[in-house]
Enzyme design. Structure first.
Site, mmCIF file in Angstrom:
data_model
loop_
_atom_site.group_PDB
_atom_site.id
_atom_site.type_symbol
_atom_site.label_atom_id
_atom_site.label_comp_id
_atom_site.label_asym_id
_atom_site.label_seq_id
_atom_site.Cartn_x
_atom_site.Cartn_y
_atom_site.Cartn_z
ATOM 1 N N LYS C 13 0.921 -1.081 -0.060
ATOM 2 C CA LYS C 13 0.032 0.186 0.070
ATOM 3 C C LYS C 13 0.809 1.374 0.031
ATOM 4 C CE LYS C 13 -4.325 0.155 0.619
ATOM 5 N NZ LYS C 13 -5.263 -0.399 -0.342
ATOM 6 N N THR C 58 -3.206 -5.362 0.812
ATOM 7 C CA THR C 58 -2.658 -3.913 0.870
ATOM 8 C C THR C 58 -3.719 -3.397 1.948
ATOM 9 O OG1 THR C 58 -3.818 -2.904 -0.943
ATOM 10 C CG2 THR C 58 -1.731 -4.079 -1.247
ATOM 11 N N ASP C 59 -4.981 -3.469 1.997
ATOM 12 C CA ASP C 59 -5.852 -2.966 2.875
ATOM 13 C C ASP C 59 -5.411 -3.147 4.468
ATOM 14 O OD1 ASP C 59 -8.543 -1.477 2.990
ATOM 15 O OD2 ASP C 59 -8.828 -2.971 4.426
ATOM 16 N N PHE C 157 32.196 28.690 -13.500
ATOM 17 C CA PHE C 157 32.062 27.377 -14.571
ATOM 18 C C PHE C 157 32.704 27.605 -15.884
ATOM 19 C CE2 PHE C 157 29.859 24.498 -17.226
ATOM 20 C CZ PHE C 157 30.489 23.256 -16.805
ATOM 21 N N ARG C 174 28.566 33.222 -11.352
ATOM 22 C CA ARG C 174 27.088 33.010 -11.596
ATOM 23 C C ARG C 174 26.322 32.892 -10.308
ATOM 24 N NH1 ARG C 174 27.132 26.524 -13.849
ATOM 25 N NH2 ARG C 174 28.096 25.810 -11.990
ATOM 26 N N GLN C 217 29.232 19.707 -9.283
ATOM 27 C CA GLN C 217 29.770 18.105 -8.886
ATOM 28 C C GLN C 217 30.704 18.771 -7.682
ATOM 29 O OE1 GLN C 217 29.413 19.066 -11.980
ATOM 30 N NE2 GLN C 217 29.505 17.176 -13.391
ATOM 31 N N ASN C 243 20.428 21.500 -11.430
ATOM 32 C CA ASN C 243 20.932 22.857 -11.548
ATOM 33 C C ASN C 243 19.812 23.904 -12.061
ATOM 34 O OD1 ASN C 243 22.645 25.161 -12.251
ATOM 35 N ND2 ASN C 243 24.287 23.992 -12.847
ATOM 36 N N HIS C 245 18.915 26.551 -13.246
ATOM 37 C CA HIS C 245 19.646 27.725 -14.075
ATOM 38 C C HIS C 245 18.808 28.834 -13.881
ATOM 39 C CE1 HIS C 245 21.754 24.365 -15.743
ATOM 40 N NE2 HIS C 245 20.559 24.000 -16.400
#
Lengths: 290, 290, 290, 290
Positions: C13, C58-59, C157, C174, C217, C243, C245
């Site tokens: 569940k 699942t109940d 970068f 940046r 990284q 990332n 941007h």
């Protein structure tokens, strides 16, 4: 012979996502806005023939958002929206009315050991909103959404209509939870927007928490009333309160009691309570809410 | 001395998700609806004091949706909404007005080899919508949403206003794509809802495809006009057309041409064009669209 | 002759949404969890013939989640998941392995003037996660997701591969923004879960803020390393860092400078950096991460 | 003394949304893909020191996606992903492994009266997926997601484990509905991708519809088996089948019968059944599924 005609219309650039950093030496400030512009005016020709001579391109509107952020900064969502709305109407003869909607996503500083102050974490919680109309008149509506609140007691629900389709059991103690969308209209287009917003938010939270509730409608009215009492610059409050049902789970089959401590939080369907509270003598809203 | 007062308000159960199977021997039929009810009427007391005596509980509204689906079946979203709206107003003296909104999720049969006919696949594409108001007057608005369409040519955009913030290049050939939200108001509350809907949908698609477009506003008006021309029972069409921008990618840096064949499909921001087209003499809508 | 065979499988569940209130007189406490259970074991028969004799419905799993919340309370997401996982495996001979995943949605108290303490507001921000496996071995992975962070400078970068398809300009300044999904594996299944989590979260935030970054990284590794350095109970950290941007907008066409202050926050596409940092001698994870 | 080390890692550009039009005179063709690239290789330096010399920027990866779409067109999601994956590994000495995941959004033509053929409507329904790995070996997994199916009868559920927490009533007739995520691994990296996909989709639908089901696990296995029987190029099928519960509503309190015709369609929690079916002798998958 014309049989059809153009009705109400507007167009613009929606959801321009703008982040404005202000560098005060090593201390940076940040504002994170999503801005939606909608303009209307002399737009018969573009609809009927595709003649764009009266059209300020939505791409230009987007550029204006970024340029104004650079040139003037963001003093407040309301102030920024007002500046944009006035610009579009006043600089373009074919534009008669501007609607600018802003959502602000809140950030907090990450505490750091050094002297640098340029790191932030999204604080989640509610989104601040502002809605400005500028045309024949100018209106400002402030607000918030996604504010989720819960009282784990001091809520009842009983005494409602009993008809053929009623099976709900009355209760003298339940969880009351909702996701607040609140908007409040200012009496004028001048205001201390940055002071007003946190005070209004606090009043809404306090009213929710302190109201002993016999219905979500009662809580709604109390929230609106509290905001009007505390903020004289506000003339109308509109609230949308989904009732986020928390159902007490029946644990008896498992030999357990449940004294309102274990709940299943349901998604759908949900109650939805909507209402407005006005100050006597509030000016006509015009298109303020649309 | 009262300084504040209750403004417009409504409440109800939203998004009751109902699936109705009709068993005709081994041939089953299915309708899949999400139903949202909003009622208004004598609601002063519940807001001001929490007295629920005038309140039909939202749980009861949900039960009514299921019970009516069992007792009467679903002839159409519009018909089902009308039946519910009339019931709430006519059976409860404190309820003066009902708004019922329905979304229908379409299913198709799965082709199977045997004689059994009880297997279905969600056909995706658009969601059919219906919005009914019943109070002083009764109004019916049909519609659809999530209908995504694209023309890979026969779209231009040029001749728009040039101001200080305009940088967009004019184009004589572009992709035009949008996600249609269309709603159309019927002149009366009587109709062949099941016949009208697919015809209206087809007209919208045809108008989109066959309009040589110089602006999305022009396409919008053409879609509304086509629907009004083809369906005399409809008196007003409202469209919301986000401009799902497809930007031709500059492949020159890689030594490649791009003759409008390679596009980046952007999410945000997007143009948003909204407008109404009315038949001359259309009756006053009242709250039909709200 | 069997030509096909059952491969890896599990069932359970998913997304049971549980809210547990603890009433300590007038002071209430709240925990808000979404719990997903997945079991595996002797499941050949149910797949091949539909014989459910080995299946715990699942109940029933859902009922167990609520019953355990009532009987034992929620000490921590990890502790609650461990209790559930052990129960399923140890009480059912056909269940050989249990996976329990928990998400916790954080709440804060609403400050109120009176002595009552039963009002809460969802604090937004990140969601706390826990993932427990119990079978041949027992593993515990703690974590968080939806933690959005941003540095407005101290990110560069440059120096990357230049090939035929490279057009990106190098940058020495940046915005670096990401939405952190972090998970950390504990060396053993015993732990001070409630003490460990906030400390780990704080270390991740500090490492993000204090790392002068030449690539996402590098930031990722720094975050993992910082957590391992500060929390000896953790043997492995896995991070997923999209990332987000933020592109500096070119304001020159409007006669304005943009000294890295005005950004367009893009949605898609986005860089996605995924990586693990391990302590030397970390035990074999088994299925801990799956 | 190093105490920590870099574990498994990958990076790339996710969700590049590409629309490729092919103009064959007045007849246009369209393919609409979202492409996610993830690369791994000599990435120690970038993680430990931020030296990007081995890094092919994710922006370059995005450019490559667009450039390849222009230069080579889109023959199939699988073929396009293979071409990209091979390019990254074979053109960059520091890249050892590429993972390319594609989602294709289906479009249909809008029927038009004239000879022009450049108008399309998103057909909704399922999304086609492809997942390619290229490194030491090359693997191709095709698939689909968001395929929602429902049987309104021929489904039972009984004979499951009864424990202290079991309250579910057994049933000999229920609705069985699920949203299929299916992926199937090809035995080799050569294939008739455009022929294989629609045939595989059809087999999955047929197996769902034609299986008299005593559990969703039985249906899952039948779907996998049918696909393996019908498509010799496929060696393994993996399915994720959420059990979209449709609960028959108790209408007795309203004096109505409900012969499995009126259902409440619940959102959460839901059963989730996951499993693989393999052909005997299927080759080792390596990272094919990750």
């Amino acid at each position: 012979m014309t049989r059809f005609r153009l009705g109400p219309n507007r167009y613009g650039k929606a959801e321009t996502h703008l982040v404005r950093v202000t560098r005060d030496g090593d201390v940076h400030h940040i504002r994170d806005l999503t801005v939606s512009v909608a303009l209307s005016g002399d737009m018969e020709a573009v609809h009927l023939t595709g003649d764009n001579a009266a059209v300020l391109a939505t791409d230009t509107q987007k550029n204006t958002v970024f340029a104004f952020a650079g040139e003037y900064g963001i003093d407040s969502p309301e102030g920024f929206a007002l500046r944009l709305a006035r610009h579009f109407v006043e600089s373009q003869p074919t534009i008669r009315h501007a609607r600018v909607a802003v959502e602000e996503h809140p950030w907090e500083r990450i505490p750091t050991s050094g002297g640098k102050r340029h790191s932030f974490v999204r604080s989640g919680g509610e989104t601040r909103t502002a809605l400005v109309h500028h045309g024949e008149k100018t209106t400002v509506v402030s607000g918030l959404k996604d504010l989720v609140v819960l009282n784990s007691t001091d809520s009842e629900f009983w005494g409602y209509v009993q008809d053929r389709y009623t099976t709900l059991q009355e209760t003298r103690d339940r969880v009351l939870a909702t996701e607040v969308t609140a908007r409040w209209r200012h009496a004028t287009a001048e205001g201390d927007w940055e002071g007003s917003y946190p005070a209004a938010r606090r009043l809404l939270l306090e009213a929710f928490a302190e109201t002993y509730s016999r219905s979500l409608q009662q809580t709604l009215y109390a929230m609106g009333e509290r905001l009007l009492e505390g903020r004289p610059e506000v003339c109308e409050v509109r609230l949308e309160l989904p009732n986020k049902h928390h159902f007490a789970v029946d644990l008896e089959p498992f030999g357990l009691a449940n004294d309102n401590e274990v709940f299943y939080a349901a998604d759908r369907p949900y109650g939805l309570i909507e209402g407005a509270v006005l100050r006597d003598g509030a000016p006509d809203p015009g298109p303020a809410w649309s």
